[in-house]
Scaffold this motif. Structure first.
Motif, short mmCIF file in Angstrom:
data_model
loop_
_atom_site.label_atom_id
_atom_site.label_comp_id
_atom_site.label_asym_id
_atom_site.label_seq_id
_atom_site.Cartn_x
_atom_site.Cartn_y
_atom_site.Cartn_z
N SER A 51 11.37 -20.98 35.41
CA SER A 51 10.45 -20.33 34.49
C SER A 51 9.06 -20.98 34.50
N CYS A 52 8.98 -22.31 34.26
CA CYS A 52 7.65 -22.95 34.19
C CYS A 52 7.32 -23.76 35.45
N LEU A 53 8.29 -23.87 36.39
CA LEU A 53 8.12 -24.58 37.67
C LEU A 53 7.84 -26.08 37.51
N LEU A 54 8.34 -26.65 36.42
CA LEU A 54 8.26 -28.11 36.27
C LEU A 54 9.39 -28.73 37.10
N VAL A 55 9.02 -29.66 38.00
CA VAL A 55 10.02 -30.41 38.77
C VAL A 55 10.41 -31.62 37.94
N SER A 223 9.31 -36.47 35.28
CA SER A 223 8.66 -35.19 35.61
C SER A 223 7.66 -35.34 36.75
N TYR A 224 7.45 -34.23 37.49
CA TYR A 224 6.56 -34.20 38.66
C TYR A 224 5.69 -32.96 38.48
N PHE A 225 4.38 -33.16 38.31
CA PHE A 225 3.53 -32.07 37.83
C PHE A 225 2.60 -31.49 38.89
N THR A 229 1.32 -26.23 36.15
CA THR A 229 2.33 -26.48 35.10
C THR A 229 1.78 -27.38 34.00
N VAL A 230 1.03 -28.42 34.37
CA VAL A 230 0.54 -29.34 33.35
C VAL A 230 -0.45 -28.63 32.42
N ASP A 285 3.03 -21.51 42.86
CA ASP A 285 3.32 -20.58 41.76
C ASP A 285 4.60 -19.79 42.03
N LYS A 286 5.30 -20.11 43.15
CA LYS A 286 6.52 -19.37 43.52
C LYS A 286 7.68 -20.33 43.73
#
Length: 413
Positions: A51-55, A223-225, A229-230, A285-286
């Motif tokens: 959903s938000c692509l936060l690793v 977290s890896y931004f 996302t940030v 973004d994908k």
């Protein structure tokens, strides 16, 4: 086992970014007595939220264990390049925003005062917030007032109640280390004066992926931004990111600049949209872009092992340089122990005489390199490779060569 939830948006995490197997906590260096005891390992498995692509990693160890149990081993002042970086930052902030003795600078995760000392020298009031008591004590000895606490909404409310809000609120390499990112960013909103400015630095996910820096994944880094996302995370807490710089620290980091979303000044910089376009171009973004990374990681492991096996078969001696957390991720994931690397060395006296977690490689004083003359020196903190190759240039006297493992194995004669 329950499926983990995203630490920002709470959606369930179903997609793997990189699975590095089981690994001990990367900063848990062992004493000789501890070598005979069982060691805890935890899954080192990074997911990406669809959903938000936060690793992100799941949380297994409380930050109290990692930073707060009295002997956290990371002191910022042992790296010369890091001190230079801190001084340049201080000069830049004063020049750009005009901070002076009437302003309050607050640093979150202020470590041993490595950065605030430079504001202090300019007569600007400072306050450090640092959860590791042993490290904060060193800052206090330099005259840097330090609050021994974790930062979040609760600490921010105490600061606001004491009228100690920040004109400049900063944090370097802390955002990634926070398990509850919402509590942390909400706290920043509270601790910032109405026209205050915040800056944060953290490793840039785009660089991690492009440069194959999988060894910067470890349990202390929750977290890896990406910038995309940030920006969402800060916006959700009423903070606008008005500028961003790409900086070289830690293999490629971002420095973001934020303000309250209702503050008119400073104006939006063009760099914000430029970086977002760059990330979109790279496919950040994908979700599919994130799912190919795991393969690159396995390939790097095979290349490093091939090099080490070949060197050993030729009877070569290999030593490590440095004992950074990232080195522990790399060595544990690749299964490299004293069968390949005889010892490593580190300039920090806090690490000398200990053993690396998981691999049990001994950490010695750098003088041992001249003493034992290894054929290869494997540079574990590859982000400091220039500094280290300069310091250790004398290994060439006996034909020694440097090896840098990331983005892929490279030998420097």
């Amino acid at each position: 086992m329950a499926i983990a939830k995203c630490r920002f948006c709470s959606k369930s995490l179903q997609h793997t970014f990189a699975d590095l197997g089981m690994s001990p906590i990367a900063n848990d260096y062992l004493t000789p007595e501890q070598l005979r005891r069982a060691e805890k390992s935890y899954p080192l498995h990074a997911y990406v939220c669809e959903s938000c692509l936060l690793v992100q990693l799941e949380e297994f160890e409380s930050p109290d264990h990692i930073f707060g149990d009295g002997d956290y081993a990371y002191f910022s002042s042992y790296s010369e390049s890091w001190l230079r970086h801190a001084k340049l930052y201080t000069d830049l902030m004063v020049e750009r925003f005009g901070f002076n003795k009437n302003h309050q600078v607050i640093e979150i995760a202020s470590n041993d005062g490595y950065l605030l000392q430079y504001f202090h020298e300019k007569g600007i009031p400072v306050l450090g917030i640092e959860p590791a008591a042993n490290v904060a004590k060193v800052a206090e000895e330099k005259g840097i007032p330090s609050l021994v606490k974790f930062f979040g909404v609760e600490t921010a409310k105490e600061l606001a109640a004491a009228e100690k809000q920040a004109d400049l609120l900063l944090g370097n390499n802390v955002l990634a280390h926070v398990p509850d990112v919402n509590d942390f960013v909400a706290g920043m909103k509270i601790a910032l004066k109405p026209d205050g400015i915040l800056t944060m630095e953290f490793p840039h996910l785009l660089q991690l992926m492009q440069q194959n820096q999988f060894d910067t994944i470890y349990h202390e880094h929750f977290s890896y931004f990406s910038f995309l996302t940030v920006e969402k995370i800060f916006a959700a807490h009423g903070l606008t990111l008005f500028d961003v710089e790409e900086i070289p620290t830690h293999g490629g980091s971002l420095r973001i600049y934020g303000k309250h979303d209702n503050a008119a000044e400073p104006a939006m910089s063009d760099r914000v949209n430029q970086l977002k376009s760059q990330e979109i171009q790279a496919g950040l973004d994908k979700i599919d872009t994130y799912l190919t990374f795991g393969e690159k990681v396995k390939e790097t492991k095979r290349k490093l092992l091939s090099f080490l096996i070949e060197a050993k078969e030729q009877g070569k001696a290999i030593a490590g340089y440095g004992a950074p957390a990232k080195g522990n991720t790399l060595l544990n994931y690749c299964g490299v122990r004293t069968d390949f690397i005889d010892f490593t060395v580190d300039r920090s006296p806090h690490k000398q005489g200990t053993f690396l977690p998981g691999t049990h490689i001994p950490v010695l004083n750098p003088d041992e390199i001249r003493e034992r003359q290894p054929d290869y020196l494997l540079i574990l903190p590859w982000n400091l490779k220039e500094e280290i190759m300069q310091q250790m240039a004398f290994i060439r006297e006996w034909g020694g060569k440097f090896v840098v493992p990331i983005p892929e194995v490279q030998v420097y004669p």
